[in-house]
Scaffold this motif. Structure first.
Motif, PDB file in Angstrom:
ATOM      1  N   ASP A   1      46.056  54.565  53.705  1.00  0.00           N
ATOM      2  CA  ASP A   1      46.521  55.610  52.805  1.00  0.00           C
ATOM      3  C   ASP A   1      45.607  55.636  51.577  1.00  0.00           C
ATOM      4  O   ASP A   1      44.513  55.081  51.598  1.00  0.00           O
ATOM      5  N   ASN A   2      46.052  56.252  50.530  1.00  0.00           N
ATOM      6  CA  ASN A   2      45.201  56.413  49.342  1.00  0.00           C
ATOM      7  C   ASN A   2      45.602  55.462  48.221  1.00  0.00           C
ATOM      8  O   ASN A   2      45.550  55.820  47.045  1.00  0.00           O
ATOM      9  N   ALA A   3      46.026  54.252  48.599  1.00  0.00           N
ATOM     10  CA  ALA A   3      46.409  53.261  47.595  1.00  0.00           C
ATOM     11  C   ALA A   3      45.222  52.942  46.689  1.00  0.00           C
ATOM     12  O   ALA A   3      44.071  52.885  47.134  1.00  0.00           O
ATOM     13  N   LYS A   4      45.522  52.707  45.412  1.00  0.00           N
ATOM     14  CA  LYS A   4      44.457  52.456  44.438  1.00  0.00           C
ATOM     15  C   LYS A   4      43.632  51.230  44.811  1.00  0.00           C
ATOM     16  O   LYS A   4      42.414  51.210  44.625  1.00  0.00           O
ATOM     17  N   MET A   5      44.302  50.184  45.331  1.00  0.00           N
ATOM     18  CA  MET A   5      43.583  48.965  45.699  1.00  0.00           C
ATOM     19  C   MET A   5      42.500  49.261  46.731  1.00  0.00           C
ATOM     20  O   MET A   5      41.400  48.711  46.684  1.00  0.00           O
ATOM     21  N   GLU A   6      42.802  50.175  47.673  1.00  0.00           N
ATOM     22  CA  GLU A   6      41.873  50.481  48.748  1.00  0.00           C
ATOM     23  C   GLU A   6      40.818  51.499  48.337  1.00  0.00           C
ATOM     24  O   GLU A   6      39.980  51.892  49.146  1.00  0.00           O
ATOM     25  N   MET A   7      40.887  51.938  47.100  1.00  0.00           N
ATOM     26  CA  MET A   7      39.892  52.874  46.582  1.00  0.00           C
ATOM     27  C   MET A   7      38.987  52.211  45.541  1.00  0.00           C
ATOM     28  O   MET A   7      38.144  52.877  44.940  1.00  0.00           O
ATOM     29  N   SER A   8      39.156  50.910  45.354  1.00  0.00           N
ATOM     30  CA  SER A   8      38.382  50.211  44.331  1.00  0.00           C
ATOM     31  C   SER A   8      36.917  50.105  44.754  1.00  0.00           C
ATOM     32  O   SER A   8      36.568  50.246  45.939  1.00  0.00           O
ATOM     33  N   GLN A   9      36.055  49.830  43.787  1.00  0.00           N
ATOM     34  CA  GLN A   9      34.626  49.709  44.068  1.00  0.00           C
ATOM     35  C   GLN A   9      34.348  48.532  44.997  1.00  0.00           C
ATOM     36  O   GLN A   9      33.513  48.633  45.908  1.00  0.00           O
TER      37      GLN A   9
ATOM     38  N   TRP B   1      36.395  47.179  47.261  1.00  0.00           N
ATOM     39  CA  TRP B   1      36.864  47.509  48.613  1.00  0.00           C
ATOM     40  C   TRP B   1      35.864  48.448  49.299  1.00  0.00           C
ATOM     41  O   TRP B   1      35.471  48.227  50.448  1.00  0.00           O
ATOM     42  N   THR B   2      35.463  49.492  48.587  1.00  0.00           N
ATOM     43  CA  THR B   2      34.519  50.470  49.134  1.00  0.00           C
ATOM     44  C   THR B   2      33.194  49.807  49.494  1.00  0.00           C
ATOM     45  O   THR B   2      32.587  50.112  50.534  1.00  0.00           O
ATOM     46  N   ALA B   3      32.742  48.872  48.650  1.00  0.00           N
ATOM     47  CA  ALA B   3      31.484  48.182  48.913  1.00  0.00           C
ATOM     48  C   ALA B   3      31.561  47.355  50.195  1.00  0.00           C
ATOM     49  O   ALA B   3      30.599  47.307  50.972  1.00  0.00           O
ATOM     50  N   LEU B   4      32.714  46.728  50.441  1.00  0.00           N
ATOM     51  CA  LEU B   4      32.870  45.941  51.665  1.00  0.00           C
ATOM     52  C   LEU B   4      32.898  46.844  52.901  1.00  0.00           C
ATOM     53  O   LEU B   4      32.310  46.502  53.933  1.00  0.00           O
ATOM     54  N   MET B   5      33.575  47.977  52.798  1.00  0.00           N
ATOM     55  CA  MET B   5      33.620  48.911  53.920  1.00  0.00           C
ATOM     56  C   MET B   5      32.218  49.412  54.267  1.00  0.00           C
ATOM     57  O   MET B   5      31.862  49.540  55.449  1.00  0.00           O
ATOM     58  N   ARG B   6      31.420  49.660  53.243  1.00  0.00           N
ATOM     59  CA  ARG B   6      30.058  50.138  53.482  1.00  0.00           C
ATOM     60  C   ARG B   6      29.141  49.008  53.961  1.00  0.00           C
ATOM     61  O   ARG B   6      28.292  49.216  54.828  1.00  0.00           O
ATOM     62  N   LYS B   7      29.350  47.829  53.433  1.00  0.00           N
ATOM     63  CA  LYS B   7      28.527  46.679  53.827  1.00  0.00           C
ATOM     64  C   LYS B   7      28.657  46.398  55.313  1.00  0.00           C
ATOM     65  O   LYS B   7      27.663  46.081  55.990  1.00  0.00           O
ATOM     66  N   TYR B   8      29.879  46.488  55.833  1.00  0.00           N
ATOM     67  CA  TYR B   8      30.118  46.164  57.237  1.00  0.00           C
ATOM     68  C   TYR B   8      30.200  47.407  58.130  1.00  0.00           C
ATOM     69  O   TYR B   8      30.570  47.304  59.290  1.00  0.00           O
TER      70      TYR B   8
END
Length: 212
Positions: free
Chosen positions: A36-44, A46-53
């Motif tokens: 969902d669009n939870a703030k925790m999952e929109m943090s820099q 979190w986003t960096a880990l999603m892009r890293k992997y």
């Protein structure tokens, strides 16, 4: 399809990215993640880990939580956790271990939607062994092997504690989490036997407790 369920402790929402990275480390990196669009999952972080992997982002529509099948699955999972706590009378502080134990059972249970295979088998390609889940009940009173005891000791080399489930990635597959009754410390042991309805109670341990 139903996927294996696992839990990773977070003390605050700021621990979210660390928990996500630990999930990747222990379970493997998924191709995509629906959230969902939870703030925790929109943090820099979190986003960096999603892009890293290279994990693809998938989002539910705002205010449409029913679009995430996990919401319904977790509601059922929470009910099962509450049943375990009711049936065992465990300390409320043990809720996280209870949740992990319920998830462990779910992951080892064959379901119709997976052609009567278990989530672990579908993911790993092997039928999982259920022996580790058949020996004890959650919060069961058990004797476990203590180390560093000075001989002779009235209770021998055993301590009394509560069974908190299988300890993954610890020793062999028959290692368990035990909550020591006296110290309230959680230890990992494979040498464990029931202290309930046993024909061989530790009389030395009973005497020591009566004298204290």
């Amino acid at each position: 399809k139903l996927r294996p369920m696992s839990h990773y402790r977070m003390r605050t929402e700021a621990s979210g990215p660390s928990a996500l990275e630990e999930y990747f480390h222990q379970e493997g990196v998924p191709l995509s993640m629906l959230r969902d669009n939870a703030k925790m999952e929109m943090s820099q972080q979190w986003t960096a880990l999603m892009r890293k992997y290279w994990v693809k982002d998938l989002f539910t529509e705002p205010y449409h939580s029913h679009q995430n099948p996990f919401e319904r699955a977790f509601a059922s999972h929470k009910e099962n956790i509450e049943r375990v706590m009711i049936d065992t009378g465990c300390d409320p502080r043990a809720w996280f271990k209870a949740a992990c134990h319920v998830a462990d059972i779910s992951n080892h249970t064959a379901v119709q939607t997976l052609d009567y295979r278990t989530p672990l088998e579908v993911r790993d390609g092997e039928t999982p062994d259920i022996s580790t889940l058949c020996q004890f009940r959650f919060w069961e009173l058990v004797y476990y092997q203590k180390h560093g005891q000075t001989f002779p000791v009235q209770a021998g080399n055993e301590g009394l504690g509560r069974w908190l489930g299988h300890a993954p990635n610890q020793g062999d597959k028959m290692c368990y989490y035990i909550l020591d009754n006296e110290t309230e410390e959680i230890v990992v042991r494979s040498m464990v036997r029931t202290a309930e309805n046993t024909d061989r109670p530790n009389l030395g341990l009973q005497t020591a407790q009566a004298d204290s």
